[in-house]
Write a protein that holds these residues in place. Structure first.
Motif, PDB file in Angstrom:
ATOM      1  N   LEU A 138       0.829  -1.208   0.000  1.00  0.00           N
ATOM      2  CA  LEU A 138       0.000   0.000   0.000  1.00  0.00           C
ATOM      3  C   LEU A 138       0.862   1.256   0.000  1.00  0.00           C
ATOM      4  O   LEU A 138       0.581   2.224  -0.722  1.00  0.00           O
ATOM      5  N   THR A 139       1.943   1.226   0.796  1.00  0.00           N
ATOM      6  CA  THR A 139       2.865   2.369   0.826  1.00  0.00           C
ATOM      7  C   THR A 139       3.518   2.569  -0.539  1.00  0.00           C
ATOM      8  O   THR A 139       3.626   3.694  -1.033  1.00  0.00           O
ATOM      9  N   SER A 140       3.961   1.443  -1.140  1.00  0.00           N
ATOM     10  CA  SER A 140       4.571   1.526  -2.469  1.00  0.00           C
ATOM     11  C   SER A 140       3.572   2.046  -3.498  1.00  0.00           C
ATOM     12  O   SER A 140       3.907   2.891  -4.342  1.00  0.00           O
ATOM     13  N   THR A 141       2.332   1.540  -3.415  1.00  0.00           N
ATOM     14  CA  THR A 141       1.289   1.991  -4.346  1.00  0.00           C
ATOM     15  C   THR A 141       0.992   3.468  -4.154  1.00  0.00           C
ATOM     16  O   THR A 141       0.818   4.214  -5.128  1.00  0.00           O
ATOM     17  N   GLN A 142       0.931   3.901  -2.868  1.00  0.00           N
ATOM     18  CA  GLN A 142       0.674   5.317  -2.587  1.00  0.00           C
ATOM     19  C   GLN A 142       1.803   6.191  -3.120  1.00  0.00           C
ATOM     20  O   GLN A 142       1.561   7.274  -3.678  1.00  0.00           O
ATOM     21  N   THR A 143       3.056   5.704  -2.954  1.00  0.00           N
ATOM     22  CA  THR A 143       4.205   6.454  -3.474  1.00  0.00           C
ATOM     23  C   THR A 143       4.132   6.566  -4.993  1.00  0.00           C
ATOM     24  O   THR A 143       4.352   7.642  -5.567  1.00  0.00           O
ATOM     25  N   THR A 144       3.802   5.440  -5.646  1.00  0.00           N
ATOM     26  CA  THR A 144       3.662   5.455  -7.106  1.00  0.00           C
ATOM     27  C   THR A 144       2.549   6.384  -7.546  1.00  0.00           C
ATOM     28  O   THR A 144       2.681   7.133  -8.523  1.00  0.00           O
TER      29      THR A 144
END
Length: 207
Positions: free
Chosen positions: A109-115
């Motif tokens: 989720l953090t990676s997706t939010q960053t992307t």
């Protein structure tokens, strides 16, 4: 024997699955109680009901419990504990796996939010000369360039028209000069011809 009885009582309190009032409400169901089936609570109830009531020499009452019952009950309790511990271990493993999955999902989720944030940043910004700038600044710069080019175009049109007017004026003056020159040459030629005639007349007279 008294020690085993105390242990049995402690285990009964520890592993009781029903309240005491529920036990006393089922005192008429002795046929359903057994050491071979039912819950640990019902097995303890079976032992309590089957125990013999006696009075000691000092007049104090005590209960006599068959050792085979206590051994059977102990075996059942240990099996129940083993099953309970097994279930607890399985539950702990399940909880750990779920916690690990939750952490993995949080990381994703953090990676997706960053992307997503990077995508929104790229969406809201434009590349200009290798630098990222907001769409507003990009539009201001581009419209500024367009306005400057338009101003230069108007300036060149003005200069062209001005130069064209000067060129036309110069051509007119040149034509006027050429006309004057032709007129002057014609007049000069006529004067020369007139002088020659006069000279010829004088020559003819002298002869």
């Amino acid at each position: 024997m008294k020690t085993l009885t105390k242990i049995a009582v402690i285990l009964a309190v520890t592993f009781s699955l029903h309240p005491i009032n529920a036990q006393t409400s089922n005192t008429n169901d002795q046929d359903q109680l057994s050491l071979d089936r039912g819950t640990i609570n019902s097995q303890f109830e079976y032992v309590f009901r089957k125990s013999g009531n006696f009075k000691g020499t000092n007049g104090q009452p005590y209960e006599a419990v068959k050792q085979v019952w206590l051994l059977k009950l102990k075996s059942n309790v240990l099996d129940s504990l083993k099953t309970t511990y097994g279930n607890l271990e399985a539950s702990r493993s399940t909880v750990e796996n779920q916690a690990k999955e939750i952490e993995d999902l949080k990381a994703k989720l953090t990676s997706t939010q960053t992307t997503l944030d990077q995508t929104n940043t790229e969406k809201n910004n434009m590349a200009l000369l290798g630098m990222q700038t907001s769409k507003t600044n990009y539009n201001v710069i581009m419209w500024g360039i367009v306005a400057a080019l338009f101003a230069l175009l108007l300036f060149f049109i003005f200069k062209f028209k001005n130069s064209n007017a000067l060129t036309r004026g110069a051509k007119l003056k040149l034509e006027e000069v050429e006309t004057e020159f032709e007129e002057h040459r014609r007049v000069a030629l006529e004067r020369e011809q007139k002088v020659r005639r006069q000279l010829q007349d004088e020559i003819n007279k002298n002869k």
